[in-house]
Scaffold this active site. Structure first.
Site, PDB file in Angstrom:
ATOM      1  N   GLU A 222      58.821  34.352  33.155  1.00 21.83           N
ATOM      2  CA  GLU A 222      57.500  33.709  33.012  1.00 21.83           C
ATOM      3  C   GLU A 222      57.408  32.623  34.067  1.00 21.83           C
ATOM      4  OE1 GLU A 222      56.035  32.547  29.058  1.00 21.83           O
ATOM      5  OE2 GLU A 222      55.053  30.830  30.015  1.00 21.83           O
TER       6      GLU A 222
ATOM      7  N   GLU B 151      61.368  30.955  24.771  1.00 23.91           N
ATOM      8  CA  GLU B 151      61.645  29.548  25.070  1.00 23.91           C
ATOM      9  C   GLU B 151      62.276  28.787  23.908  1.00 23.91           C
ATOM     10  OE1 GLU B 151      57.974  27.985  26.660  1.00 23.91           O
ATOM     11  OE2 GLU B 151      58.156  29.140  28.497  1.00 23.91           O
TER      12      GLU B 151
END
Length: 669
Positions: free
Chosen positions: A262, A186
């Protein structure tokens, strides 16, 4: 009687449950399943993440048989969640959501492939399912990789060497083959680094390891791959997080595999199960995604840390042995027990006329699995992104099987109904087989249901006996860290929130303190969130109010070194910088402080203590009601300090900065 019937079903028979009576359908529609014109995308599997961070922390110190039972529910084929993929954090010594996970290289000249618990977890998963796919992804990196900068790409050759070392260590020390490797969770990616990573993998004979990028959003990675053919050549999978079942045009145009690498991250009650059921289908139906990976695998971290119980199941009480097989486990089984990576999706729209969705998959050898979900909006909201409104109504679905499926005569039926009125959900029950007549069958679908219809007869739902009942953390707890060959590098129940605390053998000590707990991170890592400037590990029951904490401490850093013990610590995880509590500090310069916060800004008392570095001292912190006192080596040092808030929290220990320090004979009451 119904309860008894359910108990009998669970306890002994894994056979068919009572037949279901459908409600009056309001809408009828037909759907065609045909492989005559070829198949859709290849299915890559359903998985979950351990880490990002420290989410499996408490799992390792469960006693047997409970620990093995939990692992069976997660990984054993045709048993529970039967996961196809396990993704783990490559520990980076930094806070990565619910704690820190240790790196295999704390320092430049250091390598150790036995720290933490992810190696153990991958081996346990492989033991149960040798075909499970393994993914590694870093959230953070040790500080030396950035040479003082909070950035992993200034020296991409060093970062690539560090990541490839982890993959080689997995093989050399644990005989684990890592299948996929990610870039930086991320956070930004570097095209130069990704290309260098591929080159370094190949140079070390790791051509079979595939690269996933960039574990963030679909863009900018998809766009950059479209204009950079070399990058396009080295990225095998585009992985997006929390895509809301949607993809973007550029991602599709790359021609690459698209994954929700995810997703979920939702409290594991029935709404969490509804979220999971909906996205497992709709990530493919709406977004062409061929793998979905849940954060996180098992809630084995203190529940009051961020995102408590946002996992497929719950195992956060190793001291009692209690765990809970939550409903998302059985939602997972609807897909995982009747498909395998390498199967293919059928080319079909997949939207149901009355709302909801279906997917159909085949092994190409005549087997067919259809998974249908009719989750309503309010019963399937995930934590993110926001879910646009939609309606689901009872409906009759008629399926026509064509092509190679025309000859199918019988389908096994597995059913779940999430009941939000009575809370009495029925999960993963085998119903009577469905007869297919001339390639046609009909099904009455209610709202908030999941069906699996399959030619496979391997599905199974049997469980273990109920685990022990829940118990709070023991109100008297000791650890002298005297263990010669610990099975894990960290002491049980301590949850590191900044820094890493490891078992240590003090070879030079004359005897009292040979085996200790040592804080070992001495340089601020390349962080993922805002780690504290101090190191801290928490332990115990968040609801504790009155407590006495005692610990022997050893400051290793001369002049400005320091350590603390604490109680009523109210925060951890990504919020660790804001932790409040009662902190009793002693410093190498001979002073002490009492503060109301980890940052040390709210000073409640200070003075001279006479503590020095490289010597053992005993600290005692006593908190009763709104008053606290402290002892040094058994003698009162300060007392009657008024405490206003927080009113409860964990016990903790830690250091003033990223510095070596040791702790021994920890006791909390």
């Amino acid at each position: 009687a119904a309860l008894l019937w359910g108990a009998i079903l669970l306890a002994c028979s894994c056979g068919p449950g009572p037949p279901r009576v459908g409600a009056a359908p309001l809408l009828a529609a037909t759907y065609v399943l045909d492989d005559a014109n070829g198949l859709g995308r290849e299915f890559d599997g359903i998985g979950a993440v351990s880490g990002g961070g420290a989410t499996s922390r408490l799992l390792v110190n469960y006693q047997e048989p409970y620990r093995s039972e939990i692992l069976d529910y997660l990984f054993k084929p045709n048993f529970g969640a039967s996961l196809h993929i396990l993704k783990v954090e490559i520990g980076g010594d930094a806070q990565s959501t619910d704690g820190t996970e240790p790196s295999h290289m704390h320092y430049e000249n250091d390598e150790n492939y036995f720290r933490g618990y992810e190696w153990w977890l991958m081996k346990e998963a492989k033991k149960r399912n040798p075909k499970i796919k393994l993914i590694g992804l870093p959230w953070a990196f040790p500080g030396w990789i950035g040479k003082g900068e909070n950035w992993p790409y200034d020296y991409p050759d060093i970062t690539a060497y560090y990541i490839v070392s982890w993959i080689l260590g997995a093989k050399q020390y644990h005989d684990l083959d890592i299948d996929y490797i990610g870039i930086w969770n991320e956070r930004a990616f570097s095209s130069k680094y990704i290309k260098l990573l591929r080159y370094t993998l190949d140079k070390h004979g790791l051509e079979q390891v595939r690269i996933i990028a960039s574990d963030r959003l679909w863009e900018p990675i998809s766009f950059v791959m479209m204009i950079d053919s070399e990058l396009h050549g080295v990225v095998d999978v585009i992985g997006a997080h929390y895509p809301g079942t949607k993809t973007v045009q550029n991602a599709i145009l790359t021609g690459k595999k698209l994954w929700s690498s995810e997703d979920y991250s939702t409290f594991n009650n029935d709404v969490g199960a509804g979220c999971w059921a909906r996205i497992l289908n709709q990530n493919y139906v709406n977004g062409n995604m061929t793998a979905t990976i849940a954060w996180n695998l098992v809630a084995s971290y203190y529940e009051e840390l961020p995102f408590g119980r946002c996992a497929l199941m719950t195992a956060q009480e190793p001291w009692s042995g209690h765990y809970k097989v939550e409903s998302p486990i059985w939602i997972t089984a609807h897909t995982t027990q009747f498909t395998q990576p390498g199967w293919s999706y059928l080319q079909v729209d997949g939207h149901l006329e009355g709302g909801g969705s279906f997917v159909a998959l085949t092994d190409g050898l005549g087997n067919l699995t259809i998974i249908i979900e009719t989750m309503s909006h309010n019963h399937s909201k995930c934590i993110r992104p926001p879910l646009p409104n939609f309606n689901v109504i009872p409906q009759r679905a008629t399926f026509y099987l064509k092509g190679s499926f025309y000859m199918v005569q019988t389908l096994q039926v597995w059913h779940s109904r999430l009941d939000f009125e009575s809370g009495n959900s029925s999960l993963f029950q085998q119903l009577h087989p469905l007869q297919v007549w001339r390639g046609r069958f009909s099904l009455d679908l209610n709202v908030d249901e999941v069906y699996t219809l399959t030619t496979l007869k391997t599905g199974w739902k049997c469980g273990y006996p109920e685990p022990p009942p829940p118990q709070p953390f023991p109100s008297i707890y000791n650890d002298d860290f005297n263990i010669r060959n610990p099975p894990f590098s960290e002491a049980p129940n301590f949850a590191d929130q900044t820094g890493v605390f490891e078992y240590f053998v003090n070879a030079s000590d004359p005897g009292d303190h040979v085996f200790t707990l040592r804080q070992v991170v001495v340089q601020r890592p390349i962080t993922w969130v805002s780690d504290a400037d101090q190191t801290i590990s928490v332990i115990g029951n968040f609801k504790w109010v009155n407590m006495t904490v005692t610990c022997d401490i050893y400051i290793e850093k001369p002049r400005d070194g320091g350590v603390f013990i604490a109680g009523r610590v109210d925060n951890g995880g990504i919020y660790v910088r804001d932790s409040k509590g009662v902190f009793f500090w002693v410093f190498a310069d001979g002073t002490y402080r009492v503060t109301g916060d980890l940052a040390g800004k709210e000073i409640l008392m200070k003075g001279l203590a006479g503590v020095r570095d490289n010597a053992w001292h005993t600290l005692t912190l006593n908190i009763q009601g709104n008053s606290a006192s402290g002892l040094l080596n058994g003698y009162p040092l300060w007392e009657n300090v008024t405490i206003s808030k927080p009113g409860n929290g964990w016990a903790a220990l830690g250091t003033r900065s990223f510095e070596f320090a040791q702790f021994d004979n920890f006791h909390v009451e």
